[in-house]
Design an enzyme around this catalytic site. Structure first.
Site, PDB file in Angstrom:
ATOM      1  N   HIS A  45      29.246  81.201  -3.402  1.00  0.00           N
ATOM      2  CA  HIS A  45      28.922  82.379  -4.208  1.00  0.00           C
ATOM      3  C   HIS A  45      28.730  82.014  -5.663  1.00  0.00           C
ATOM      4  O   HIS A  45      27.904  82.580  -6.362  1.00  0.00           O
ATOM      5  CB  HIS A  45      30.030  83.429  -4.066  1.00  0.00           C
ATOM      6  CG  HIS A  45      29.860  84.267  -2.832  1.00  0.00           C
ATOM      7  ND1 HIS A  45      30.873  84.980  -2.267  1.00  0.00           N
ATOM      8  CD2 HIS A  45      28.776  84.498  -2.071  1.00  0.00           C
ATOM      9  CE1 HIS A  45      30.432  85.617  -1.202  1.00  0.00           C
ATOM     10  NE2 HIS A  45      29.155  85.330  -1.066  1.00  0.00           N
ATOM     11  N   ARG A  84      11.692  78.199  12.493  1.00  0.00           N
ATOM     12  CA  ARG A  84      12.035  77.067  13.365  1.00  0.00           C
ATOM     13  C   ARG A  84      13.252  77.466  14.189  1.00  0.00           C
ATOM     14  O   ARG A  84      14.396  77.270  13.769  1.00  0.00           O
ATOM     15  CB  ARG A  84      12.371  75.833  12.537  1.00  0.00           C
ATOM     16  CG  ARG A  84      11.194  75.210  11.804  1.00  0.00           C
ATOM     17  CD  ARG A  84      11.640  73.932  11.092  1.00  0.00           C
ATOM     18  NE  ARG A  84      10.538  73.090  10.699  1.00  0.00           N
ATOM     19  CZ  ARG A  84      10.021  73.047   9.457  1.00  0.00           C
ATOM     20  NH1 ARG A  84      10.515  73.799   8.517  1.00  0.00           N
ATOM     21  NH2 ARG A  84       9.017  72.235   9.188  1.00  0.00           N
ATOM     22  N   ARG A  87       8.390  80.458  16.133  1.00  0.00           N
ATOM     23  CA  ARG A  87       7.966  79.331  16.967  1.00  0.00           C
ATOM     24  C   ARG A  87       8.971  79.143  18.092  1.00  0.00           C
ATOM     25  O   ARG A  87      10.188  79.132  17.845  1.00  0.00           O
ATOM     26  CB  ARG A  87       7.894  78.049  16.120  1.00  0.00           C
ATOM     27  CG  ARG A  87       7.488  76.845  16.952  1.00  0.00           C
ATOM     28  CD  ARG A  87       7.281  75.632  16.084  1.00  0.00           C
ATOM     29  NE  ARG A  87       8.546  75.100  15.582  1.00  0.00           N
ATOM     30  CZ  ARG A  87       8.605  74.068  14.748  1.00  0.00           C
ATOM     31  NH1 ARG A  87       7.506  73.489  14.306  1.00  0.00           N
ATOM     32  NH2 ARG A  87       9.779  73.620  14.342  1.00  0.00           N
ATOM     33  N   GLU A 127      -0.609  70.253  15.687  1.00  0.00           N
ATOM     34  CA  GLU A 127       0.180  69.185  15.062  1.00  0.00           C
ATOM     35  C   GLU A 127       0.052  67.874  15.829  1.00  0.00           C
ATOM     36  O   GLU A 127       0.800  66.931  15.608  1.00  0.00           O
ATOM     37  CB  GLU A 127       1.637  69.616  14.917  1.00  0.00           C
ATOM     38  CG  GLU A 127       2.313  70.063  16.204  1.00  0.00           C
ATOM     39  CD  GLU A 127       3.771  70.483  16.003  1.00  0.00           C
ATOM     40  OE1 GLU A 127       4.379  70.094  15.003  1.00  0.00           O
ATOM     41  OE2 GLU A 127       4.289  71.181  16.882  1.00  0.00           O
ATOM     42  N   ASN A 177       3.333  67.735   9.229  1.00  0.00           N
ATOM     43  CA  ASN A 177       4.412  66.748   9.331  1.00  0.00           C
ATOM     44  C   ASN A 177       4.209  65.887  10.569  1.00  0.00           C
ATOM     45  O   ASN A 177       4.266  64.655  10.514  1.00  0.00           O
ATOM     46  CB  ASN A 177       5.780  67.440   9.425  1.00  0.00           C
ATOM     47  CG  ASN A 177       6.012  68.391   8.269  1.00  0.00           C
ATOM     48  OD1 ASN A 177       5.314  68.308   7.262  1.00  0.00           O
ATOM     49  ND2 ASN A 177       6.971  69.278   8.407  1.00  0.00           N
ATOM     50  N   ASP A 178       3.969  66.543  11.696  1.00  0.00           N
ATOM     51  CA  ASP A 178       3.723  65.782  12.921  1.00  0.00           C
ATOM     52  C   ASP A 178       2.284  65.279  12.994  1.00  0.00           C
ATOM     53  O   ASP A 178       2.041  64.155  13.434  1.00  0.00           O
ATOM     54  CB  ASP A 178       4.034  66.642  14.158  1.00  0.00           C
ATOM     55  CG  ASP A 178       5.511  66.614  14.491  1.00  0.00           C
ATOM     56  OD1 ASP A 178       6.087  65.507  14.473  1.00  0.00           O
ATOM     57  OD2 ASP A 178       6.091  67.673  14.750  1.00  0.00           O
ATOM     58  N   ARG A 187       7.401  58.136  10.035  1.00  0.00           N
ATOM     59  CA  ARG A 187       7.692  58.094   8.594  1.00  0.00           C
ATOM     60  C   ARG A 187       9.088  57.564   8.301  1.00  0.00           C
ATOM     61  O   ARG A 187       9.382  57.114   7.210  1.00  0.00           O
ATOM     62  CB  ARG A 187       7.499  59.456   7.970  1.00  0.00           C
ATOM     63  CG  ARG A 187       8.577  60.449   8.335  1.00  0.00           C
ATOM     64  CD  ARG A 187       8.356  61.748   7.670  1.00  0.00           C
ATOM     65  NE  ARG A 187       8.296  62.810   8.665  1.00  0.00           N
ATOM     66  CZ  ARG A 187       8.452  64.083   8.379  1.00  0.00           C
ATOM     67  NH1 ARG A 187       8.607  64.453   7.154  1.00  0.00           N
ATOM     68  NH2 ARG A 187       8.418  64.991   9.326  1.00  0.00           N
ATOM     69  N   CYS A 202       1.785  75.068   8.045  1.00  0.00           N
ATOM     70  CA  CYS A 202       3.215  75.207   7.788  1.00  0.00           C
ATOM     71  C   CYS A 202       3.895  73.861   7.597  1.00  0.00           C
ATOM     72  O   CYS A 202       5.099  73.796   7.419  1.00  0.00           O
ATOM     73  CB  CYS A 202       3.892  76.004   8.899  1.00  0.00           C
ATOM     74  SG  CYS A 202       3.676  75.267  10.529  1.00  0.00           S
TER      75      CYS A 202
HETATM   76  C1  PEP Z   1       5.087  70.094  11.378  1.00  0.00           C
HETATM   77  O1  PEP Z   1       5.136  69.264  12.277  1.00  0.00           O
HETATM   78  O2  PEP Z   1       4.335  70.016  10.384  1.00  0.00           O
HETATM   79  C2  PEP Z   1       5.977  71.265  11.427  1.00  0.00           C
HETATM   80  C3  PEP Z   1       5.864  72.251  10.558  1.00  0.00           C
HETATM   81  O3  PEP Z   1       6.935  71.269  12.374  1.00  0.00           O
HETATM   82  P1  PEP Z   1       8.331  70.510  12.227  1.00  0.00           P
HETATM   83  O4  PEP Z   1       8.405  69.973  10.810  1.00  0.00           O
HETATM   84  O5  PEP Z   1       9.367  71.513  12.531  1.00  0.00           O
HETATM   85  O6  PEP Z   1       8.205  69.460  13.248  1.00  0.00           O
HETATM   86 MG    MG Z   2       6.218  69.646  14.140  1.00  0.00          MG
END
Ligand code: PEP
Ligand code: MG
Length: 567
Positions: A186, A293, A329, A428, A451-452, A462, A499
């Protein structure tokens, strides 16, 4: 420089005021007149409530209604019938009020501290705060107040309690350093609401720092610099000016629509992991949620959340968002996301293995439970369903068929849900990007997961330091995947969002605008920065930049070119 937890952004430069806690030592004793002692306890409770009400009013004026609610929460705790009643029972049994109240509070503190839920652990800190308050009143000690701290004061204290924070005058306190407390405490929330830079959990702060010492508090980096040199003072004064200028500039974008310099409109939504994060989306002015997520609901526990638990979680997020879109998702486990109790087999190549939609389609009951919870929650907001890791059209068809089957079931049972609920996919994988034209024909929307997508396109993990140099969404190969996906989605007339982390990258934003991205989904604290970045570009200018970037052959060239264009 001493490192701590960065809890509230900004730079504070000033002199330390060490807040010494009033000593709360006493000798426990038995009482001869328990009725009089109960009366003394009740008077102290009333005094503490009056004090806390004053603090709530002060906070309401300084920070806002939501922050004042923290103190209102304290009042409910002080008034808690179990806490008060059991304390009085102990007093009636002959204990003094101090010992009785301390024993009861300690019991509550140990129960709350052992809970997994962060909110519950926070309750332990709140009980500690009210315990000190009541003991202080019973013992007739003076309350530590910061009301008269001079301008340029940096508070140093073991733990910043809400009751101390309530006395803070915004103009005078320029920084906060504590020895304990985390980012979600807090006190951290209050420091952020008051926009005072804060570094918490600085190891041994009370012994290594001293009252009156000149200090710099870097609440963004989570660093404290005692006795700064002339050069450090200059450097941080400049940093502070820059920070304040940027913050003021970003604030101009609050409450505004997300538009390019030519007036073209975009959607700017957020990524969340827990229903409560939806409140952050509202706080940071996000326009909805582009990615919930849901795997986080399955983590930090020992069994699969029931349909009811999931329904409550999705409904809660939808209600907080008050009709703004909420893309949920379906479970994305496997790969780097392990959930021990689900008993996933060890695989040589987990990223290529039995994960996400692949796992859900084979574990129908689990998948159906989640989808039923989402469908039921769709009666309470603008909820949409999104499947992760799609690689071929059969997976999308199969997933959609399950949704249709459940819709029929719920209709027969008369359970309300949104019959037109949108069902989309994450793009992705390289396969989905290459097949984007086919998938777009059967999907209500796309959301690109860079990201994927970056990892799969570059065949690079990565987390592996030896190949991490390949991992960039600005790689020519990845840019082509992104461009193709967006163009295919647009050609089919469906919205295309992003995303992955890259959606907030100021170098990539003009390219995404040029390709025709309709929705950016970013972390809540990035909202205003991304809105500002988008406002700097017209579609024409962005298209010229995109053409040039796409003509380049190496990531280095692309990086250098786009770095020079950041606005
Ligand atoms: C992604 O893969 O870009 C994604 C948003 O999913 P996460 O990062 O949860 O794998
Ligand atoms: Mg992903």
């Amino acid at each position: 420089m001493i490192k701590g937890t960065a809890a509230s952004d900004g730079i504070g430069i000033g002199k330390i005021l060490l807040l010494e806690e009033a000593s709360l030592e006493y000798t426990p004793h038995s009482v001869e007149d328990p009725a009089a002692e109960v009366e003394r306890f009740r008077n102290a409770v009333n005094e503490l409530i009056a004090e806390t009400e004053r603090d709530a009013a002060a906070l309401r004026a300084a920070a806002g209604e939501k922050e004042a609610l923290i103190m209102e929460g304290h009042i409910s705790l002080i008034n808690d019938p179990a806490l008060k009643g059991e304390t009085e029972n102990l007093i009636t049994g002959g204990q003094c009020a101090e010992a009785a109240y301390e024993a009861m509070c300690d019991m509550f503190i140990s129960i709350f501290s052992s809970m997994e839920d962060e909110m519950m652990r926070q309750r332990a800190a709140d009980v500690r705060d009210i315990k000190s308050g009541l003991l202080r009143i019973l013992l007739g000690r003076r309350q530590v107040r910061v009301d008269d701290a001079p301008k340029g004061t940096v508070l140093l204290t073991r733990e910043l309690t809400p009751s101390v924070t309530a006395g803070i005058k915004k103009g005078n306190i320029v920084g906060i350093i504590t020895e304990t407390g985390g980012k979600t405490s807090h006190s951290a929330i209050l420091a952020r609401a008051l926009e005072i830079p804060a570094v918490l959990s600085v190891p041994n702060a009370l012994s290594v720092l001293r009252d009156g010492q000149p200090v710099i508090v870097d609440g963004t980096a989570g660093a404290v610099i005692p006795d700064p040199s002339f050069d450090e003072l200059n450097e941080y004064t400049e940093k502070r000016e820059r920070f304040l200028k940027e913050r003021a500039e970003l604030e101009r974008f609050r409450g505004k629509p997300t538009v390019g310099a030519d007036g073209a409109e975009y959607e700017l939504v957020c990524n969340i992991g827990k229903p409560d994060d939806a409140a952050k989306v509202m706080e940071f002015d996000g326009e909805g949620v582009g990615l919930f997520r849901t795997e986080f609901l399955f983590m930090d526990r020992t069994s699969v959340p029931t349909e009811e638990e999931q329904f409550e979680a999705y409904r809660k997020a939808a209600l907080i968002l008050k009709g703004k879109p909420l893309i949920i998702r379906t479970l994305d486990i496997g790969g780097d996301k392990e959930i021990p109790y689900m008993g996933l087999e060890r695989e040589d190549n987990p990223f290529m293995g039995f994960r996400a939609i692949r796992y859900c389609l084979k574990n129908r009951d689990l998948f159906k439970t989640q989808l039923r919870a989402i469908l039921r929650a769709s009666a309470f907001g603008d909820i949409r369903i999104m499947f992760p890791l799609i690689t071929c059209v059969e997976e999308l068809r199969e997933g959609r068929a399950v949704v249709e089957e459940l819709k029929k079931e719920l209709s027969i049972l008369g359970v309300p849900f949104n019959k037109d609920i949108k069902v989309g996919i994450m793009v992705e994988t390289a396969a989905a990007a290459m097949l984007a034209d086919v998938l777009a024909a059967e999907s209500d929307f796309f959301s690109i997961g860079t990201n994927d997508l970056t990892g799969y396109t570059m065949s690079c993990d990565r987390g592996n330091a030896n190949v991490a140099y390949l991992y960039s969404a600005l790689q020519p190969a990845v840019l082509r995947m992104i461009e193709r996906t967006i163009k295919c989605g647009r050609a089919a007339g469906i919205p295309v969002g992003m995303c992955g982390e890259a959606a907030a990258n100021p170098k990539l934003i003009p390219l995404l605008m040029a390709f025709g991205l309709t929705e950016f989904s970013v972390s809540a604290p990035s909202v205003l920065r991304v809105r500002k970045c988008i406002s700097r570009w017209t579609r024409d200018e962005a298209e010229r930049a995109a053409q040039k970037a796409l003509s380049m052959t190496t990531v280095k060239e692309v990086e250098e070119y786009l770095s020079g264009l950041v606005r």
